[in-house]
Design an enzyme around this catalytic site. Sequence first.
Site, PDB file in Angstrom:
ATOM      1  N   LYS A 180       0.857  -1.194   0.000  1.00 14.91           N
ATOM      2  CA  LYS A 180       0.000   0.000   0.000  1.00 14.91           C
ATOM      3  C   LYS A 180       0.892   1.243   0.000  1.00 14.91           C
ATOM      4  CE  LYS A 180      -1.780   2.961   2.726  1.00 14.91           C
ATOM      5  NZ  LYS A 180      -1.757   4.138   1.849  1.00 14.91           N
ATOM      6  N   GLU A 255      10.763   1.664   9.615  1.00 20.81           N
ATOM      7  CA  GLU A 255      11.809   2.655   9.308  1.00 20.81           C
ATOM      8  C   GLU A 255      11.117   4.002   9.418  1.00 20.81           C
ATOM      9  OE1 GLU A 255      13.296   1.475   5.465  1.00 20.81           O
ATOM     10  OE2 GLU A 255      14.202  -0.342   6.290  1.00 20.81           O
ATOM     11  N   CYS A 288      14.336  11.432   4.772  1.00 17.26           N
ATOM     12  CA  CYS A 288      14.418  11.028   6.189  1.00 17.26           C
ATOM     13  C   CYS A 288      15.847  10.980   6.687  1.00 17.26           C
ATOM     14  CB  CYS A 288      13.766   9.667   6.369  1.00 17.26           C
ATOM     15  SG  CYS A 288      14.488   8.416   5.286  1.00 17.26           S
ATOM     16  N   GLU A 385      11.311  16.444  13.729  1.00 17.19           N
ATOM     17  CA  GLU A 385      11.553  16.352  12.288  1.00 17.19           C
ATOM     18  C   GLU A 385      10.633  17.324  11.552  1.00 17.19           C
ATOM     19  OE1 GLU A 385      10.001  12.849  10.251  1.00 17.19           O
ATOM     20  OE2 GLU A 385      11.884  12.690   9.143  1.00 17.19           O
TER      21      GLU A 385
HETATM   22  P1  NAD Z   1       2.921   8.599   7.372  1.00 15.28           P
HETATM   23  O1  NAD Z   1       3.323   7.867   8.597  1.00 15.28           O
HETATM   24  O2  NAD Z   1       1.927   9.671   7.472  1.00 15.28           O
HETATM   25  O3  NAD Z   1       2.353   7.583   6.271  1.00 15.28           O
HETATM   26  C1  NAD Z   1       3.107   6.481   5.821  1.00 15.28           C
HETATM   27  C2  NAD Z   1       2.176   5.424   5.279  1.00 15.28           C
HETATM   28  O4  NAD Z   1       1.366   4.922   6.339  1.00 15.28           O
HETATM   29  C3  NAD Z   1       1.201   5.916   4.214  1.00 15.28           C
HETATM   30  O5  NAD Z   1       1.085   4.938   3.207  1.00 15.28           O
HETATM   31  C4  NAD Z   1      -0.101   6.053   4.981  1.00 15.28           C
HETATM   32  O6  NAD Z   1      -1.230   5.914   4.178  1.00 15.28           O
HETATM   33  C5  NAD Z   1       0.014   4.886   5.948  1.00 15.28           C
HETATM   34  N1  NAD Z   1      -0.827   4.987   7.147  1.00 15.28           N
HETATM   35  C6  NAD Z   1      -1.208   6.093   7.807  1.00 15.28           C
HETATM   36  N2  NAD Z   1      -1.995   5.765   8.858  1.00 15.28           N
HETATM   37  C7  NAD Z   1      -2.100   4.420   8.869  1.00 15.28           C
HETATM   38  C8  NAD Z   1      -2.764   3.486   9.707  1.00 15.28           C
HETATM   39  N3  NAD Z   1      -3.493   3.875  10.751  1.00 15.28           N
HETATM   40  N4  NAD Z   1      -2.654   2.180   9.426  1.00 15.28           N
HETATM   41  C9  NAD Z   1      -1.925   1.758   8.372  1.00 15.28           C
HETATM   42  N5  NAD Z   1      -1.273   2.601   7.538  1.00 15.28           N
HETATM   43  C10 NAD Z   1      -1.353   3.917   7.789  1.00 15.28           C
HETATM   44  O7  NAD Z   1       4.293   9.132   6.743  1.00 15.28           O
HETATM   45  P2  NAD Z   1       4.469  10.060   5.449  1.00 15.28           P
HETATM   46  O8  NAD Z   1       4.046  11.437   5.803  1.00 15.28           O
HETATM   47  O9  NAD Z   1       3.899   9.381   4.255  1.00 15.28           O
HETATM   48  O10 NAD Z   1       6.062  10.018   5.266  1.00 15.28           O
HETATM   49  C11 NAD Z   1       6.945  10.864   5.885  1.00 15.28           C
HETATM   50  C12 NAD Z   1       7.594  10.184   7.059  1.00 15.28           C
HETATM   51  O11 NAD Z   1       8.259   8.987   6.638  1.00 15.28           O
HETATM   52  C13 NAD Z   1       8.692  11.038   7.688  1.00 15.28           C
HETATM   53  O12 NAD Z   1       8.645  10.914   9.087  1.00 15.28           O
HETATM   54  C14 NAD Z   1       9.965  10.395   7.152  1.00 15.28           C
HETATM   55  O13 NAD Z   1      11.132  10.633   7.926  1.00 15.28           O
HETATM   56  C15 NAD Z   1       9.593   8.960   7.149  1.00 15.28           C
HETATM   57  N6  NAD Z   1      10.471   8.183   6.273  1.00 15.28           N
HETATM   58  C16 NAD Z   1      11.366   7.317   6.839  1.00 15.28           C
HETATM   59  C17 NAD Z   1      12.246   6.594   6.025  1.00 15.28           C
HETATM   60  C18 NAD Z   1      13.255   5.626   6.619  1.00 15.28           C
HETATM   61  O14 NAD Z   1      13.846   4.865   5.856  1.00 15.28           O
HETATM   62  N7  NAD Z   1      13.460   5.599   7.922  1.00 15.28           N
HETATM   63  C19 NAD Z   1      12.196   6.764   4.643  1.00 15.28           C
HETATM   64  C20 NAD Z   1      11.277   7.676   4.102  1.00 15.28           C
HETATM   65  C21 NAD Z   1      10.412   8.371   4.923  1.00 15.28           C
END
Ligand code: NAD
Length: 486
Positions: A180, A255, A288, A385
């Site tokens: 997803k 992650e 990130c 962040e």
């Molecule tokens: P997010 O946590 O808002 O969403 C990530 C994913 O989770 C999306 O697909 C979203 O639809 C899904 N999601 C949201 N609520 C959910 C739930 N209740 N149940 C299941 N799935 C759910 O993050 P974002 O805004 O898309 O991404 C940015 C974040 O990701 C930043 O914090 C960034 O640092 C982090 N990130 C980390 C890495 C890493 O490798 N550590 C890499 C890229 C991004």
Amino acid sequence: MNRVDIEGVSVSPDHFINNERVRSERTFEDRSPLDWTWKLADVARGGAREATLALVAAEDAFPQWASLSTHQRGEYLHRLADLIDEHVADIAHVETRDMAMLEESLRLRVISRGARNFRAYADLAGDYEPRRWSSNGTQNVVLRQPAGPTVVITPWNAPFMLSTWKCAPALAAGNTVVLKPAEWSPLSCSLLMDLVAEAGLPPGVFNLVQGLGEEVGAALVNDPRVRRISFTGSPETGRIIGEAAAKNLVPFTAELGGKGPFLVFADADLEAAAEKAAVMYDDAGQVCLAGTRLLVEESVTEEFTRLFRLAAERHVLGDSRDRSTTVSPLIHPEHLARVSGFVERARAKGDRIVFGGELERVGGLWYRPTLIEPASNDSEVVQHEVFGPVLTLQSFDGEEEAVRLANSTPYGLSAIVYTTSDERAERVGRRVRAGTIWVNCFLVRDLTAPFGGIGISGIGREGGDYALDFYSDLTTLQIKEGTTHG
Ligand code: NAD
């Protein structure tokens, strides 16, 4: 078939389940950050029904996929990798319009990393030799067994590459997958599914559902059919998904976000350090792993800041389709409001905005590269962040204080260290809490090295054998010596 045209590249806005496109009654709008008036697609908005369909498909396909040898699975994954390489330009084209990452860098580097992910894991899984040793009069043999249907949930930044990074080891280990992608950039992963069909993967092995996190995402991670959950995203969502995993006792890797320190010691090549620090504004800082807290030794802070400002001024804000652009727009108006909210609160609390701190173009989503000198290490902009083109600058006096400041946030994803001393690099490397520490470089990755975060930056490690172990059930065979023969 339901397809949309994205400036000459055709993409399906629907789910992909059992190697077929599946529509939903409801849809959500996907807009381009390059021009927010540009609606790219009405994308299928999955819910419990689509989550079940996809997981049943994954469950049905599992026994047969799991029974193939690693080499047979590897052949499928190599075919998929070759197809990704053939379609790099189209995937980059769509991802640029969908999430605004720079097209040139997607085309030259990022998308082909997706192909490398599939090749690397296909080969690594094939090379696995079970560990064997004797003890207590028995032969111990450690087998990797496919675990079962795996849910992969990914964020909106670099969606294609980050999704393949997780799906490739899951598939290579013999699991079936439901991916997803994030609702703010759903389209490049849909193109991947066209290639899955073309590569001839058996139906149900690799599925995609589109939709909102709290709807279809939540339905997926709470389903008892799931045997592994792999998540990349924010710590807030990581906690919610972790609760679902705990409820069903499903192994889970996360992650999560970062707030990496970028340490510059007085013995460093200051020009190289300043050039690299300015790279943190690339892709509007939506990375990130970025080193967003510049920590510079006091005696060189003035000179470093001068060089850094010069490097930052060379950035060109513009359309991510143009080769000359180095800073893209932010992904979404809500995200722009979040980023500028951090800066406005910093300003109001007495942090000093050294440069930037404003929108670049009225009506668009560009935010100027920004540098802030915080009034204190407790400032919100240091501790949280931002995920935008906003860096902070602090000085330190000696290695002890450098390490203390580096470790002073709850995050621990990455760190960057600039020094010309071998000994210091190792000393500091041992003391800074981060999953990955780059010394005099950034974003160099060996796919077999462990990758993940410490603290609120994540749970578990992926990369190389670490990922293959996570996506497998490890079984120990203990055979009484002298009781079997070949
Ligand atoms: P997010 O946590 O808002 O969403 C990530 C994913 O989770 C999306 O697909 C979203 O639809 C899904 N999601 C949201 N609520 C959910 C739930 N209740 N149940 C299941 N799935 C759910 O993050 P974002 O805004 O898309 O991404 C940015 C974040 O990701 C930043 O914090 C960034 O640092 C982090 N990130 C980390 C890495 C890493 O490798 N550590 C890499 C890229 C991004």
